[in-house]
Design a protein around this motif. Sequence first.
Motif: not given
Length: 430
Positions: A62-84, A86-92
Amino acid sequence: MARMLSAEENDILTRVGPGTPMGKMMRRFWMPICTSAQVSEPDGDPLRLKLLGESFVLFRDTNGEIGVLDELCMHRGVSLALGRVEDCGIRCLYHGWKFGVDGTIMDTPNNTNPRFKQRMKAPAYPVREAGGLVWIYIGPKECRPEFPHFEFMNGPAEHRAVIRLNTRANYLQLLEGGTDSSHVGILHSNQANPTWMKDEFTARDDEDFNPGALASSDNAPTLEIEDTSFGYHYVAKRKGPRAEDGAPTVSVRVTPVFLPVGRIIPAPAYQFFVFEVPQNDYVTSTYIITHGNKPIDRGEIIRIMGLKEPFWNDQDCNFRADWSNGMGQDRAKMATNWTGFDGIEQEDAILAVSMGPILDRTKEHMVAADRAVIHLRARLLESVQRHEKGESPISHEIVDYTPVRSLPDTVIREGERWQDLVPGNSTVGV
């Protein structure tokens, strides 16, 4: 005749995944991973990206900052590329875990223990945005170099045109093509010599952004190579006209090659910075940054590169020419078009694809005009060997690349020093 590469050397040069010698060496450098234009909007769609055989998700918060994370969510391995985003973050999407650009766990709806969020972080990577590109570093934290500065990062944005092309070929096939000066007047005949079909030579002086422009019809240039701190540079010497006093001349064209994946190709009024960045062993992202001291028409650069639908678009940047569509070649127009293709980068990419995913270099028959390609392989192997011995790879310590220059075709007297025309190349990093 040059010694052919062994199968083992070819494997070292071409394999870039985790744990490979080349992959470990390349991970010591900042690498482009996408263009800024691909992630231009805050809270826009995330990008699923690959670099050196690893998968990542990239987003602008939201603030224009760029983030690069491992693609798979650290919780259960779902791709974060499908995520939302919003509100200064990416949600699985799976369980709603939310991450900030630095990997901070912002929310875990299915786990209310606040201490969990405080003691854990998602894998996140250093990011810099410069020159119309997004760069990341994925190597050992303790070995991270300073962020490099290139000339194309200077000046207003309208003096720069950035293009990305994703090609299904190993990076070395594309990088070798960019260090091969003898192919310019042949493969790129329509850009180098518009009257080739009449067995005549006519220098191109109508497009000062044309990197294929040559001043000579000599397609067997003599090459001279000089090692530098960033890798090497070489000159292609072609026969020139007699000087006014009758003295012999040569037309010189200088190309710097900065390891591990970059080069600068000259045009009359611009420099073409090109990075061949491996997504994995079989797919390469080519980043072309045209830069000069005056505004650039990006549409004209795309045109002369031959990039157009249905084989390329400016959204996903994937190059789609393959044997199923005849590589897009129009053989009906080859009486006046040397290749039947549309432009310089299209020609380079298609020939790289035609070699197969990874070329078997043990079957080659090299000639003198291939010296710069042979030297590229030698310097890359040397850089890998240095790294394996615990030393810094070639160019790793260089921060400021701004003095490095290519040189478009320039006529000089025989015996004059071409190095004096690009003095910054020899002093960078010294």
